[in-house]
Write a protein that holds these residues in place. Structure first.
Motif, PDB file in Angstrom:
ATOM      1  N   ALA A 269     -12.140   6.267 -23.915  1.00 24.19           N
ATOM      2  CA  ALA A 269     -12.222   6.364 -25.375  1.00 24.19           C
ATOM      3  C   ALA A 269     -11.925   7.782 -25.835  1.00 24.19           C
ATOM      4  O   ALA A 269     -12.391   8.748 -25.224  1.00 24.19           O
TER       5      ALA A 269
ATOM      6  N   MET B 199     -14.049  11.350 -25.363  1.00 26.89           N
ATOM      7  CA  MET B 199     -14.832  11.526 -24.141  1.00 26.89           C
ATOM      8  C   MET B 199     -14.601  12.948 -23.607  1.00 26.89           C
ATOM      9  O   MET B 199     -13.486  13.472 -23.658  1.00 26.89           O
ATOM     10  N   SER B 200     -15.657  13.509 -23.066  1.00 31.88           N
ATOM     11  CA  SER B 200     -15.569  14.914 -22.646  1.00 31.88           C
ATOM     12  C   SER B 200     -14.696  15.098 -21.415  1.00 31.88           C
ATOM     13  O   SER B 200     -14.264  16.198 -21.116  1.00 31.88           O
ATOM     14  N   THR B 201     -14.441  14.004 -20.719  1.00 33.61           N
ATOM     15  CA  THR B 201     -13.699  14.113 -19.460  1.00 33.61           C
ATOM     16  C   THR B 201     -12.193  13.917 -19.623  1.00 33.61           C
ATOM     17  O   THR B 201     -11.464  13.913 -18.637  1.00 33.61           O
TER      18      THR B 201
END
Lengths: 351, 351, 351, 351
Positions: free
Chosen positions: B272, B275-277
Motif C-alpha cells: 500500500a 508503507m514505510s518499507t
C-alpha cells in the motif's frame, strides 16, 4: 502532514491564496517556512495576526487552525470574535462548553466556523447521503461505523498520545469523531445516547487508543462505532455500513470512489464515481470522471470549495460541510463516551 | 477534461503559474476562459505566442499542447524550435517521422519535450518499476497489459472517432500507447516486434476501437497488449500483470494506491502506498501517507513535479517521466500495429 | 488428484456406486487401493474390464477415463464400442481424427461420451450462459478468456511436461481447452479461425507452457484466449470476460459463487449463488444457498448429476454438460493452434 | 436445508453410511423420504430408535440431531444415555443446565457429543488458529467477530422466529454462537464477561434479531461480536478479525479459501488454501489443492471426518471439532447475553 493537506486542498481548485500565517512556535522557523511557500504576511502571535488581518482591506477571509487540540479554543475564538471565519481541526475543543461558545460566537458574528471532517466531502459519501434522503434504503435499521486505523498500532511518540494535549479518550476524539460524523452525515440521524468502553491496546500507552461504542439513533435504531488507531496492519480503516429496510450501503476510505449498494435478495451493486446516473451532489464534486480515482486531497479540496461558496455568501446546500454545530456535537460525543466509560459503559444520554 | 486535469496538476504542488495560453479556436471564447482562470497573456495564434513568449524575460518555461492529435506536430515544433519546453499529449504525432523530428529538435535545442503518460507517475507504478530493477521478480517471462476502457462503449461523437483527426487506429493511439508505455516503464524492456489485429466493436464507428496485440520483448519474452475504449461497463480499464521467474506483479488503475505481488507458492502480498518499507521512488511522490488515497490528479502532479525538477536543470532520475524518445517509440508502436493489421496480423519488426 | 476429485464428485449427490475399476498400472497397488475405497470388482486390463462388465447384468453404466492423454483413445474406444458410456478427461485425444472416431462410436452405439470441462457446471457459469441466451448482453462484441495457472510456474516433473505423453502444446491442451470450452459454453458461439503463438516460459521445459491465441467467433466478433501453467503466483487463473453491446460479464474460478455484470454506465452488479432471482439453470445446481460457498467438487458433482440424468435417458437440457462433439472441437482447437504456431502465428481456419 | 447439508457432508469422504433415522414428525412422509435416500431402518420415535439401535450389533455409531432447538435436549439425552454418540445442532439446548447435563452424560458414558460449528472446520480457519498458537500474531489485543446475515432481513415465517421454539435471543443463539465459537477457536481464549444489547430490526418480529456484544477475553483483551440475521443484502456475513501486537488476521465466509494476514507496516498477505507452506492443520483438510475452491459442504465434511477419527478412538488433535463443552459454553454465552440485555446491557460475568 495535516497542514500540508490543507495547503494542497486550498490550491487544487484555485479559489484560495495563502496570504498570511503562523507556521510553528518558533518564529524563525515559521518565517523560513512561510517564505518557502511564498506566504507574504508572517506573524508570531495569533492575537496580533487576528487584529492586523482584520484591520486590512485585503485581510484574510478565513484562517485554518491546525494545532494540537488544547489550543483550538483560544485561537479560534480570537479570529471568530474579530470577524474572521475559521476552519478548526477536530475535535473542535476539549470540552463542550468551549465548543458551544465557539459555535455561538461564529453565529452571532455572522462568520463561518467549519470543521474538516473531510470524509463527508467524498463524492460517493455525498451520493450515499442523497440515497438515504431519497428513501432508497427505506427506514434505517442499523449502522455499523468504524475508524480502525493502524497508524499507531506500535508505540509512537506524538502529542495525540499525551493526555495533557489530546485528552485521555484519544481514540474517540481523534478518529471516533470522524466515524461518528460520517454516520450522522450519511443517515441524517442524530444519536440520543451512547455506551462506551475505552481501553488501551498498546502496552504502556497513557491514553485510551481503543473505543467500542453503542449508539441509539434518533429514529430508535441501534448503531455501533468502533474507533482505534491500534488496529495492527490496517491502513486508514474508516468504513461505514448503513442498513435500511429496503437496501444497505457500504463505503470504505481505502476505495473511496466506489459505493456498494446491497439489495435484500443478496445482490450487490458497485456504483463508481463519474457514472452519469449519480446524483448532482456527487457530480458537482467530481473533477475528472469515471475511472479516474480522486483521493483524500480532492475530498479536502471539496471541503474548501464548499467553504468558498459559503464565504461568498451563497446559500448553503443541503449536503455541504460540517460547521460549528457539528463540531460541538462531536465534542459532546467524546464527553458522553468518557462519562459512559467512567460508569462501566452505562448508557449516557446525549444533549 | 484533459485541459482541466493539466491545470489541476500544475497547481497541486505550487510549482507552476499558468501565465499565458490559447484556450480554443475561438478567440473571444478563449479570452473569456483565460480571464476566468486568471491567465494574463492571451494569444490567438501559437506561432505568435511562441515568438512573444520567447522574447520576454519572464516568458513561459514550458507549454502544454492539449489539442487533437493532428495538430501536435506543428504546435510543438513552433515552441521547441524557439527554445521553449513542451508537454505534448500522446500520441506525440500521427507519424513517426514527425515524432522523431520533434524529439531531435528538443535534443538539439536543449529543451525538454515531455509526454504525459501519467500512469507511470503513480507511486505504486514507480515502486513496481523499482522492484523489477532490483531483481525482485527475477527474469521477466511474460507481460499482460491492457487498457480496456468503457468510455466509448456506446456511440460517441468526438474527434477521436474521426479518422481524419485521430487516425484509424484510435484504440492503439489513444489507449494502447498508455498500456504499452506502462509495460516499458515497469519492465525496463523494449518491444522488438508486434502482431496486431484491429477491429471495430461499436457498429457504425469509422475507426478501429479495439486492438489485440502480441509483442516480443527485448529479452525474448512474449507479451500481450489489449487496447479498447469499447469494453462495455469498464471504468478506466488500465491494468498490467508482469510475470517473472521469482514473482509476479499486478497493478490496476481503479485501485492505484495498491500493488499486488505474488510469490510462486500462490501467496499474494498487497503493498500500500505510504508503507514505510517502500522504495524512495514511491515515497518521494507520496503526499499524505498510508490509507490516504491519491488519485489521477496527484499522479498528474507527480509528472509536473518531475518536469519542474528537469526544467530547473536537475539531473534526471532513473525513474522519471516520459520524454520525446518515449513519445516517438509510442508512435512507432502505433505505426507497426497498423502495418501488422494491414498484413493480416503478421509480425512487424519495431525500429 | 483428479481421480480423487472424480470419486468425491460421484459420491456427493449419491447417484453413483464405484463398483469396478483399474487404479494404476501396477496390479497389486491397484487392487490394494481399490480395496481401500471398497471397490468390489478389480481389473488389470481395460479390455478385459470392458468385456466382463458388458456381460454382467449389473455391469457398470459408465467408466471414467482419467489417464495421461496418449491412452485416452484406446481405452475410451474399448468401452464405447461395447456399449458402456464414458467420461473421458480432456483433451479427448491427441488428434482430431481419433476424437472424431470416438464421438462417432458413441453416437452410433447410443451411449454417452462426456468430457469433464467441469467449470461449465458451476451455477454462476450456467447463469452467465443463460443471460447471454436471454439477450441480456445484446450482441457479443468481444471475449477475453484466460486460464493462466501458476501450478507449473517452477520446474515440475510430470507427464504433462513430457512431449511424448501430453503433446508439445501442453498449455493449449491442458488448460487452453478449458478456457476455450468456457467461452463456447457461455457465449453459445463457435470459433471460425485461430492465430496462436506458443512459447516456453520455464527455462529447460520441453513443451510449450504458454499460448496467446486470437479467435474470430462465428458472429464475427474477435476474442482472445491466454493459456499457461507458468503464471508465477497465480492460483487457478481461469477467468472469462464477455462483452456485449448492452452489458458485460466476468467470472473467475477463484470466486466461483459470484458473477459480475457490468452495465454501460460503469456500474457493476455482483450476483451471488443462491439469490432467489437467478435462473433455474443456476438454481437447480445449488445445494445449500446464499452465502454458502460451493466449490470445485460441487461443480464436478453437477457434471456427474447431469450425466446421471442423461444415463437415465432423460432428454438433454439446453445447458448441460460437454459431450464428444465438444471434446472433438477442443482437439481441433489444439491442432489449429499448433498449425498456426508452426506458420508464425498465421490465421488457421477451424473445421 | 441443514439436514441435506449433513447428508452431503457424511457422504463426501465416504466414511459414513446413513443407516437409520427419523425424517420428520409425520411417519408416512418420513418413511417415504428415507426410502428416497436408501435409508434402511426407519423409526417413528427417537426413544424407540435409541433402544433398537443400541441393541443391534450393527447399530448406528452416531446420530445427528437436526431439529428445532427446544427438542435437542430430550433427543440427544436419549441417545447419549444409551451409549450412542450424538451430533447436536447448536445451540445445544435452550438452557445451560440441560446443556451441562448432556455434556456430563456424554463424558460419563464415554461417548461423543459433537456440536457442528462448521466454520471452524475450514482449512483457513484451522490455519488461522495455528498461526495464533504459533505466536505469529503476538499477544491478542482485540477481536471483532460478526455473523451478520441477511437471510431474514425481510419478514420470514420460520421456527427460529417463534420465541417458544428458538427462544427470544434468536440472533445470539442462531448466529451469534457461530461467531463466538469462531473467536474462541481461532484465539484459544475464553470470554470472562459480556455486555449485550438485543434489538429487533424487522418490524413486527417477536424475537430479537440483532445483538451487539462486547466481551472481555481471558487475557484481558476487549472484543466485539455482532450478530444478526437482518443485515439487509448480506450473504452469510460471518467474518472475524483478530488483532495481535505483531500482526492481524481476517477471514470471511464468502471467501473461505483465503486468509488475510496484515503486518504492522500496512502490508496485507493473502494466504490461499492449498499453498505448500501452510500448516498441517490446513493441509489435512484440503482435498483438491491450490486454486480449487472448497466450500461449506467440504467444511461440513471436515467436521464429520474429524468425528470419524474420534469415533474410531483416535486421540484428539489440538485443532479438532467442537464438543459438548463448547456447546455448553455457547449456551452460557446466550444466557449471559440475555441477562445483560435485561439489565440494560450491564456487564455479566461468564461461568
Amino acid at each position: 502532514m495535516i497542514g500540508a493537506a490543507h495547503r494542497h486542498a486550498m490550491r487544487l481548485d484555485n479559489q484560495y491564496v495563502l496570504a498570511a500565517g503562523i507556521f510553528g512556535r518558533d518564529p524563525a522557523a515559521s518565517a523560513q517556512f512561510a517564505e518557502s511557500i511564498s506566504v507574504e504576511r508572517i506573524y508570531d502571535d495569533y492575537r496580533e495576526m487576528s487584529k492586523r488581518e482584520a484591520a486590512r482591506l485585503d485581510g484574510v477571509d478565513v484562517v485554518a487552525v491546525v494545532t494540537p487540540n488544547d489550543s483550538h479554543y483560544e485561537i479560534a475564538k480570537a479570529f471568530l470574535e474579530i470577524g474572521i471565519s475559521v476552519v478548526c481541526e477536530k475535535p473542535l475543543t476539549n470540552d463542550s462548553a468551549s465548543a458551544a461558545e465557539l459555535a455561538a460566537i461564529a453565529e452571532s458574528n455572522g462568520v463561518i466556523l467549519a470543521v474538516p471532517h473531510i470524509y463527508s466531502a467524498y463524492a460517493m459519501v455525498r451520493h450515499a447521503a442523497r440515497m438515504v434522503r431519497n428513501g432508497d434504503l427505506g427506514r434505517i435499521r442499523f449502522v455499523a461505523a468504524e475508524h480502525a486505523s493502524g497508524w499507531a498500532a506500535a508505540d509512537v511518540d506524538q502529542w495525540r498520545m499525551d493526555p495533557a494535549k489530546g485528552g485521555m479518550a484519544t481514540a474517540v476524539a481523534d478518529v471516533g469523531t470522524h466515524a461518528f460524523h460520517l454516520l450522522r452525515y450519511i443517515t441524517g440521524l442524530e444519536a440520543t445516547r451512547v455506551s462506551a468502553e475505552l481501553s488501551t491496546l498498546v502496552p504502556g500507552r497513557r491514553v485510551f487508543d481503543n473505543a467500542t461504542m453503542r449508539l441509539t439513533l434518533s429514529n430508535g435504531a441501534p448503531a455501533t462505532v468502533w474507533a482505534t488507531m491500534a488496529a495492527t496492519g490496517h491502513e486508514h480503516g474508516l468504513r461505514i455500513r448503513v442498513f435500511g429496510d429496503d437496501a444497505s450501503l457500504e463505503w470504505r476510505h481505502e476505495d473511496p470512489q466506489h459505493l456498494l449498494v446491497r439489495d435484500p435478495d443478496g445482490g450487490t451493486t458497485i456504483l463508481a464515481q463519474g457514472m452519469s446516473t449519480l446524483s448532482d451532489d456527487a457530480a458537482r464534486v467530481t473533477r475528472v470522471g469515471l475511472g479516474h480515482p480522486e483521493g483524500f486531497l480532492e475530498a479536502f479540496a471539496n471541503f474548501y470549495s464548499d467553504l468558498a461558496d459559503m464565504l461568498r455568501g451563497n446559500p448553503g446546500r443541503e449536503l455541504s460541510i460540517p460547521t460549528g454545530t457539528d463540531g460541538l456535537i462531536g465534542v459532546q460525543f467524546v464527553e458522553a463516551a468518557v462519562a459512559s466509560h467512567t460508569d462501566d459503559a452505562a448508557w449516557v444520554t446525549l444533549p
